[in-house]
Design an enzyme around this catalytic site. Structure first.
Site, mmCIF file in Angstrom:
data_model
loop_
_atom_site.group_PDB
_atom_site.id
_atom_site.type_symbol
_atom_site.label_atom_id
_atom_site.label_comp_id
_atom_site.label_asym_id
_atom_site.label_seq_id
_atom_site.Cartn_x
_atom_site.Cartn_y
_atom_site.Cartn_z
ATOM 1 N N ASP A 165 25.065 -41.009 -17.303
ATOM 2 C CA ASP A 165 24.759 -39.850 -18.152
ATOM 3 C C ASP A 165 25.454 -39.994 -19.509
ATOM 4 O O ASP A 165 24.869 -39.705 -20.547
ATOM 5 C CB ASP A 165 25.194 -38.564 -17.436
ATOM 6 N N HIS A 193 26.553 -34.823 -11.524
ATOM 7 C CA HIS A 193 25.446 -35.723 -11.887
ATOM 8 C C HIS A 193 24.152 -35.070 -11.393
ATOM 9 O O HIS A 193 23.633 -35.382 -10.328
ATOM 10 C CB HIS A 193 25.644 -37.115 -11.280
HETATM 11 P P1 NAX Z 1 17.034 -48.243 -3.067
HETATM 12 O O1 NAX Z 1 16.255 -47.437 -2.092
HETATM 13 O O2 NAX Z 1 16.357 -49.314 -3.833
HETATM 14 O O3 NAX Z 1 18.254 -48.924 -2.313
HETATM 15 C C1 NAX Z 1 19.085 -48.221 -1.456
HETATM 16 C C2 NAX Z 1 19.522 -49.198 -0.395
HETATM 17 O O4 NAX Z 1 20.498 -48.541 0.391
HETATM 18 C C3 NAX Z 1 18.382 -49.643 0.523
HETATM 19 O O5 NAX Z 1 18.338 -51.066 0.564
HETATM 20 C C4 NAX Z 1 18.771 -49.044 1.872
HETATM 21 O O6 NAX Z 1 18.402 -49.877 2.961
HETATM 22 C C5 NAX Z 1 20.294 -48.951 1.716
HETATM 23 N N1 NAX Z 1 20.932 -47.950 2.568
HETATM 24 C C6 NAX Z 1 20.449 -46.749 2.979
HETATM 25 N N2 NAX Z 1 21.341 -46.159 3.780
HETATM 26 C C7 NAX Z 1 22.411 -46.974 3.841
HETATM 27 C C8 NAX Z 1 23.646 -46.912 4.542
HETATM 28 N N3 NAX Z 1 23.941 -45.875 5.356
HETATM 29 N N4 NAX Z 1 24.514 -47.938 4.407
HETATM 30 C C9 NAX Z 1 24.215 -48.995 3.619
HETATM 31 N N5 NAX Z 1 23.044 -49.120 2.971
HETATM 32 C C10 NAX Z 1 22.156 -48.117 3.076
HETATM 33 O O7 NAX Z 1 17.777 -47.214 -4.048
HETATM 34 P P2 NAX Z 1 18.492 -47.521 -5.448
HETATM 35 O O8 NAX Z 1 17.490 -47.409 -6.527
HETATM 36 O O9 NAX Z 1 19.290 -48.760 -5.345
HETATM 37 O O10 NAX Z 1 19.439 -46.222 -5.568
HETATM 38 C C11 NAX Z 1 20.560 -46.060 -4.726
HETATM 39 C C12 NAX Z 1 21.169 -44.686 -4.907
HETATM 40 O O11 NAX Z 1 21.641 -44.506 -6.252
HETATM 41 C C13 NAX Z 1 20.209 -43.529 -4.662
HETATM 42 O O12 NAX Z 1 20.866 -42.522 -3.907
HETATM 43 C C14 NAX Z 1 19.942 -43.002 -6.059
HETATM 44 O O13 NAX Z 1 19.569 -41.640 -6.038
HETATM 45 C C15 NAX Z 1 21.289 -43.211 -6.710
HETATM 46 N N6 NAX Z 1 21.330 -43.181 -8.170
HETATM 47 C C16 NAX Z 1 22.439 -42.664 -8.745
HETATM 48 C C17 NAX Z 1 22.601 -42.607 -10.116
HETATM 49 C C18 NAX Z 1 23.824 -42.024 -10.740
HETATM 50 O O14 NAX Z 1 23.867 -41.951 -11.973
HETATM 51 N N7 NAX Z 1 24.849 -41.606 -10.009
HETATM 52 C C19 NAX Z 1 21.499 -43.066 -11.012
HETATM 53 C C20 NAX Z 1 20.564 -44.021 -10.363
HETATM 54 C C21 NAX Z 1 20.204 -43.666 -8.945
HETATM 55 O O15 NAX Z 1 19.250 -42.620 -8.962
#
Ligand code: NAX
Length: 331
Positions: A165, A193
């Site tokens: 952000d 966030h």
């Molecule tokens: P993806 O769906 O591409 O990747 C997430 C990965 O996490 C998947 O490979 C899944 O298998 C794995 N996963 C799910 N549960 C898990 C667990 N219990 N232990 C280990 N791995 C697990 O998502 P991606 O685009 O990489 O985003 C990841 C997270 O970042 C999401 O929650 C998203 O909302 C968050 N974000 C946070 C941001 C921030 O500024 N704080 C911005 C970007 C993003 O939106």
């Protein structure tokens, strides 16, 4: 780049959700030295859930094929106790991203339990000095849950990411003033966030001039604030997928500044409140911070005007509501 005998001892860096979109960008930044320094070898400890393990194998193959001199070991696992074992730094990225049909309370319910188990594993096996950044959403409340389930680790070692952000705010100011991003200093984020966040321009500078003199108030409290607060949604609409490379870049910036220092600059980090600015104790809230010698210090003496106070209050209310929704997960 140093040769091998000038290098430090390797550190252990854990990344969860390592086969996801953010992981795919983040791992290359860590491995190339952008985060912990060009003389700091790393052992990568990568966590996925069972359905992600095959993709993780592919990611590990590609990391090997990148032949990074700083990568001194790699492990891929679906066991948090292996991934977090003796970890010095942990990126909690893995969780279920928000889809169009989910509101924020669905997201809290879907992801909260993940951070109970991961908090307990961090407590049991990570380095006592571990630095944790939570990226997976809702990241402030997920950090709160992990922290509450790791009672042996000091709360200030659990943070959540609002640096994306902040970087978005810098990007908007740089574009409007037609200067490179490097000329914008000390704009930072208050709160959650989420779209209640407040990108505070009052102490920011643009090529050394006060941002509040360079930009008009109508833009700062209107289009600027709205663009930053809703940027995540705009990226999803444009790209068909949520921010990934920019999120990985922000996570790198956050951990780099924590690890190596912010050089006197103000940066945004969400961390458990000690009551700063009237924010209830324990809420994971984004504050203006400086980092030095591996420690985060909240800049706790900035004046707050009526507009900033109203935004801080709005974020306190939103985060109290999230905390209420996960109260049974807080140990
Ligand atoms: P993806 O769906 O591409 O990747 C997430 C990965 O996490 C998947 O490979 C899944 O298998 C794995 N996963 C799910 N549960 C898990 C667990 N219990 N232990 C280990 N791995 C697990 O998502 P991606 O685009 O990489 O985003 C990841 C997270 O970042 C999401 O929650 C998203 O909302 C968050 N974000 C946070 C941001 C921030 O500024 N704080 C911005 C970007 C993003 O939106």
């Amino acid at each position: 780049m140093c040769d091998d005998n000038e290098m430090k001892q390797p550190i252990r860096v854990a990344v969860t959700g390592a086969a996801g979109n953010i992981g795919y960008a983040l791992l290359w930044r860590i491995a190339s030295g952008d985060c912990f320094g060009a003389d700091q070898p790393v052992i990568l400890q990568l966590l996925e859930i069972p359905p992600g393990m095959q993709r993780l194998d592919g990611v590990i193959m590609e990391l090997k094929d990148s032949a990074f001199p700083l990568v001194h070991g790699m492990v891929g696992t679906d066991d948090p106790n292996i991934a977090f074992n003796e970890a010095d730094a942990i990126f909690l990225v893995g969780s279920r991203p928000r889809t169009k049909d989910m509101d924020r309370s669905d997201l809290v319910a879907a992801n909260g339990p993940i951070f109970v188990g991961q908090g307990k594993a961090i407590d049991a096996v990570a380095s006592p000095n571990v630095k944790v950044i939570t990226v997976g959403n809702p990241c402030n409340t997920n950090a709160l849950i992990a922290c509450a389930n790791a009672p042996s680790i000091p709360p200030q070692q659990f943070t959540a990411m609002t640096r994306l952000d902040q970087n978005r705010a810098v990007g908007q100011m740089a574009e409007r003033a037609d200067v490179p991003a490097s000329k914008i200093h000390d704009v930072f984020i208050w709160g959650n966030h989420a779209n209640t966040m407040y990108p505070d321009p009052r102490f920011a500078s643009v090529e050394g001039k006060n941002a509040t003199d360079v930009f008009d108030e109508e833009w700062l409290q209107g289009a600027f604030l709205d663009t930053v607060a809703t940027r995540g949604k705009a990226i999803i609409e444009a790209r068909g997928a949520s921010s990934a490379a920019s999120a990985a870049s922000a996570a790198t910036d956050h951990m780099r500044d924590w690890w190596q220092g912010s050089n006197g600059r103000i940066v945004s980090m969400a961390l458990p409140s000690e009551g700063w600015y009237g924010v209830p104790e324990g809420l994971v809230f984004s504050f203006p911070c400086r980092c030095e010698n591996g420690e985060i210090t909240v800049v706790d003496d900035l004046p707050v005007d009526a507009f900033a106070q109203s935004k801080i209050d709005e974020n306190i209310a939103a985060l109290l509501e999230e905390r209420g929704a996960v109260s049974e997960l807080l140990g």
